[in-house]
Enzyme design. Structure first.
Site, PDB file in Angstrom:
ATOM      1  N   LYS A 111       0.924  -2.067   0.395  1.00 19.79           N
ATOM      2  CA  LYS A 111       0.118   0.052   0.312  1.00 19.79           C
ATOM      3  C   LYS A 111       0.709   0.956   0.148  1.00 19.79           C
ATOM      4  O   LYS A 111       0.658   2.291  -1.087  1.00 19.79           O
ATOM      5  CB  LYS A 111      -1.103  -0.339   1.613  1.00 19.79           C
ATOM      6  CG  LYS A 111      -1.722   1.475   1.346  1.00 19.79           C
ATOM      7  CD  LYS A 111      -2.191   1.379   2.516  1.00 19.79           C
ATOM      8  CE  LYS A 111      -1.771   1.297   4.207  1.00 19.79           C
ATOM      9  NZ  LYS A 111      -0.641   2.968   4.773  1.00 19.79           N
ATOM     10  N   ARG A 143      -3.851  10.737   3.988  1.00 22.81           N
ATOM     11  CA  ARG A 143      -2.667  11.924   4.193  1.00 22.81           C
ATOM     12  C   ARG A 143      -1.715  11.394   3.210  1.00 22.81           C
ATOM     13  O   ARG A 143      -1.570  11.946   3.278  1.00 22.81           O
ATOM     14  CB  ARG A 143      -2.060  11.590   5.858  1.00 22.81           C
ATOM     15  CG  ARG A 143      -2.512  11.987   6.762  1.00 22.81           C
ATOM     16  CD  ARG A 143      -1.909  11.747   8.229  1.00 22.81           C
ATOM     17  NE  ARG A 143      -0.149  12.299   7.742  1.00 22.81           N
ATOM     18  CZ  ARG A 143      -0.448  13.699   8.246  1.00 22.81           C
ATOM     19  NH1 ARG A 143      -1.539  14.390   8.804  1.00 22.81           N
ATOM     20  NH2 ARG A 143       0.481  14.548   7.818  1.00 22.81           N
ATOM     21  N   CYS A 167      -4.018  13.514  12.940  1.00 23.81           N
ATOM     22  CA  CYS A 167      -4.593  11.723  12.884  1.00 23.81           C
ATOM     23  C   CYS A 167      -4.363  11.130  13.907  1.00 23.81           C
ATOM     24  O   CYS A 167      -4.001  11.780  14.648  1.00 23.81           O
ATOM     25  CB  CYS A 167      -4.503  11.473  11.254  1.00 23.81           C
ATOM     26  SG  CYS A 167      -2.698  10.306  11.831  1.00 23.81           S
ATOM     27  N   ARG A 193       1.665  14.420  13.236  1.00 26.26           N
ATOM     28  CA  ARG A 193       1.922  15.015  11.252  1.00 26.26           C
ATOM     29  C   ARG A 193       2.573  15.825  11.186  1.00 26.26           C
ATOM     30  O   ARG A 193       1.648  15.798   9.827  1.00 26.26           O
ATOM     31  CB  ARG A 193       1.482  13.815  10.792  1.00 26.26           C
ATOM     32  CG  ARG A 193       1.327  12.206  11.605  1.00 26.26           C
ATOM     33  CD  ARG A 193       0.616  11.141  10.930  1.00 26.26           C
ATOM     34  NE  ARG A 193       0.799  10.101  10.797  1.00 26.26           N
ATOM     35  CZ  ARG A 193       0.673   9.418   9.299  1.00 26.26           C
ATOM     36  NH1 ARG A 193      -0.593   8.354   9.565  1.00 26.26           N
ATOM     37  NH2 ARG A 193       1.074   9.164   8.000  1.00 26.26           N
ATOM     38  N   ARG A 240      -8.395  -0.305   4.429  1.00 25.81           N
ATOM     39  CA  ARG A 240      -7.885   0.566   4.317  1.00 25.81           C
ATOM     40  C   ARG A 240      -6.438   0.027   3.784  1.00 25.81           C
ATOM     41  O   ARG A 240      -5.565   0.748   2.882  1.00 25.81           O
ATOM     42  CB  ARG A 240      -6.963   1.713   5.270  1.00 25.81           C
ATOM     43  CG  ARG A 240      -8.654   2.988   5.244  1.00 25.81           C
ATOM     44  CD  ARG A 240      -8.208   3.895   5.935  1.00 25.81           C
ATOM     45  NE  ARG A 240      -6.970   4.976   5.526  1.00 25.81           N
ATOM     46  CZ  ARG A 240      -6.899   5.812   6.809  1.00 25.81           C
ATOM     47  NH1 ARG A 240      -6.350   5.816   7.502  1.00 25.81           N
ATOM     48  NH2 ARG A 240      -4.970   5.905   5.635  1.00 25.81           N
TER      49      ARG A 240
END
Ligand code: EPZ
Length: 420
Positions: free
Chosen positions: A22, A93, A117, A122, A400
């Protein structure tokens, strides 16, 4: 909202094929924006985040075709927009890495700030610092980064204050079309950075040093199309190995990249696993034994990955002994602890960044809630070893990043079902 129902107690056993990474696929899809020519990507995982990135590319004006072999062909010949909207960036993101390619190719970009998040604040200051060094004029207006350059970006020396994967990726992609040489100091050395650099080289970029702290990019005027296959997902690989070890099981993962997992494999051996490697296959056998507690400290690659901390912590929860898990990358990456404790684990947080895990002999099912992607899989690991049936809520987080999770777990003998 989908939930997972897992009845624990089965030892995972069998074979599993690892999906494409990913965290590489998302960046390669952004890199496609650097050329007008068609680019074909193979081994792209079928994941929610990938769909979001494809949606963003479509929004910018790229044509995307998915063929019968699930290869994704993207043609970004004419972009009709340089704006990445908040609605898409807030859900993922990683989409912030379209900033560098859009700016380098079109001379301007408007990308929503991703915001904080669950796992930490971040910030993206290092991305902006790097692109500014390449000559971009950057302003933040109403939550959007507006970046502009007259003519081409200019090669420059960029030194990051800390190792940042996304920052390195944004600057690396922008530097490919800059005028002159860019040297990125304190670059991230993650395998996904190497995969991105190899992909950009296949598109005609001139890059050396990927996989080291110093990446040198000699800018070229244009990049061309190519065909490229996404690297295997090292986090998915490690996650299934940890899950199998936690259950005392024995599995064989195929299509992996064992060289990207050295630290994790060493830790699994310390935990009592027998591990054999042949080319792209990793075999793990716990011979039914209870894992031994092992200390972990997360660090940038080649250190222990933060993306496998939660899963290892879940295994340590039922290990023999007490372990300390020190998270050094993100400031709020222990949200799974409270949930795992609901299953009867004995874990304390010390000073915010260390979890002290006192291994217990048995966990017991309870309803739990997923809080972020990797934390959700730690709940799966805990549920697999718990007695009784655990209901894990909010598993959209898992979708995800883990392709066909229940099919893969069922293949290994787990008793798992998706319910609504
Ligand atoms: C990537 O996030 C991964 N995401 C993360 O995986 C992974 O945990 C992380 O790298 C570290 O390996 C993707 O690749 C999509 P960073 P990224 O920039 O690039 C601070 C998962 O579960 N920082 O290396 O966002 C930052 O706050 C995800 O798949 C700044 O301060 O991570 C963090 O503390 C979660 N300023 C540290 O650096 C900046 O400008 C490392 O972040 C940039 C980062």
């Amino acid at each position: 909202m989908d939930k997972l129902l897992i009845t624990g107690g089965q030892r995972l056993s069998g074979s599993l094929r690892i999906s494409g990474a990913k965290n590489s696929a998302l960046k390669l899809l952004a890199g496609v924006l650097l050329t007008e020519e068609p680019v074909t990507l193979g081994n792209v995982p079928h994941l929610h985040d990938v769909t979001t990135m494809i949606e963003l590319l479509g929004c910018l004006g790229a044509d995307v075709v998915i063929d019968e072999k699930l290869r994704v062909e993207v043609t970004a010949s004419q972009l009709r927009s340089v704006r990445a909207p908040y609605e898409l960036v807030k859900t993922m993101r990683a989409s912030f890495v379209v900033l560098g390619p859009l700016l380098a190719r079109c001379g301007s970009a408007e990308v929503s700030l991703p915001g904080g998040c669950a796992i930490g604040a971040r910030p993206v200051d290092q991305h902006l610092k790097g692109l500014t060094a390449l000559g971009a004029d950057i302003e933040v207006i109403d939550g959007y980064v507006h970046a502009r350059v007259d003519g081409r970006l200019k090669g420059a020396e960029v030194t990051f204050d800390m190792v940042t994967v996304g920052g390195t990726e944004n600057v690396l992609m922008a530097a490919c079309l800059a005028d002159g040489q860019t040297v990125i100091h304190n670059a991230a050395r993650e395998p996904e950075i190497v995969d991105l650099a190899e992909f950009l080289i296949a598109m005609g970029a001139d890059i050396t040093g990927q996989g080291t702290f110093t990446i040198v990019v000699n800018g070229v005027e244009r990049l061309h199309g190519c065909s490229y296959s996404v690297m295997p997902d090292r986090v998915e690989t490690g996650t299934y190995l940890i899950a199998a070890a936690a259950t005392g099981g024995s599995i064989r993962v195929q299509g992996a990249a064992p060289e990207t997992l050295s630290v994790v494999l060493d830790k699994l051996r310390e935990s009592g696993a027998q591990i054999a490697i042949h080319d792209d296959v990793i075999e793990l056998d716990m011979h039914g034994r209870r894992p031994i507690a092992v200390d972990i400290e997360t660090a940038p690659y080649p250190g222990f990955p933060t993306d496998m901390q939660a899963q290892y912590l879940a295994m340590n929860a039922i290990a023999d002994g007490t372990s300390r898990i020190h998270e050094t990358i993100f400031e709020n990456r222990f949200m799974h602890v409270q949930e795992i404790n609901r299953l009867g684990a004995n874990i304390e947080i010390e000073g915010g960044s260390t979890a002290v895990v006192h291994g217990v002999a048995q966990l017991k099912a309870a309803p739990v809630m997923a809080t972020d992607l990797r934390a959700s899989f730690s709940l799966v690991v805990a549920a697999l070893v718990a007695s009784g049936t655990t209901l894990i809520d909010r598993i959209y987080h898992i979708d995800r990043g883990y392709e066909t999770i229940e099919e893969k777990l069922q293949l290994l003998g787990a008793d798992v079902r998706r319910v609504r």
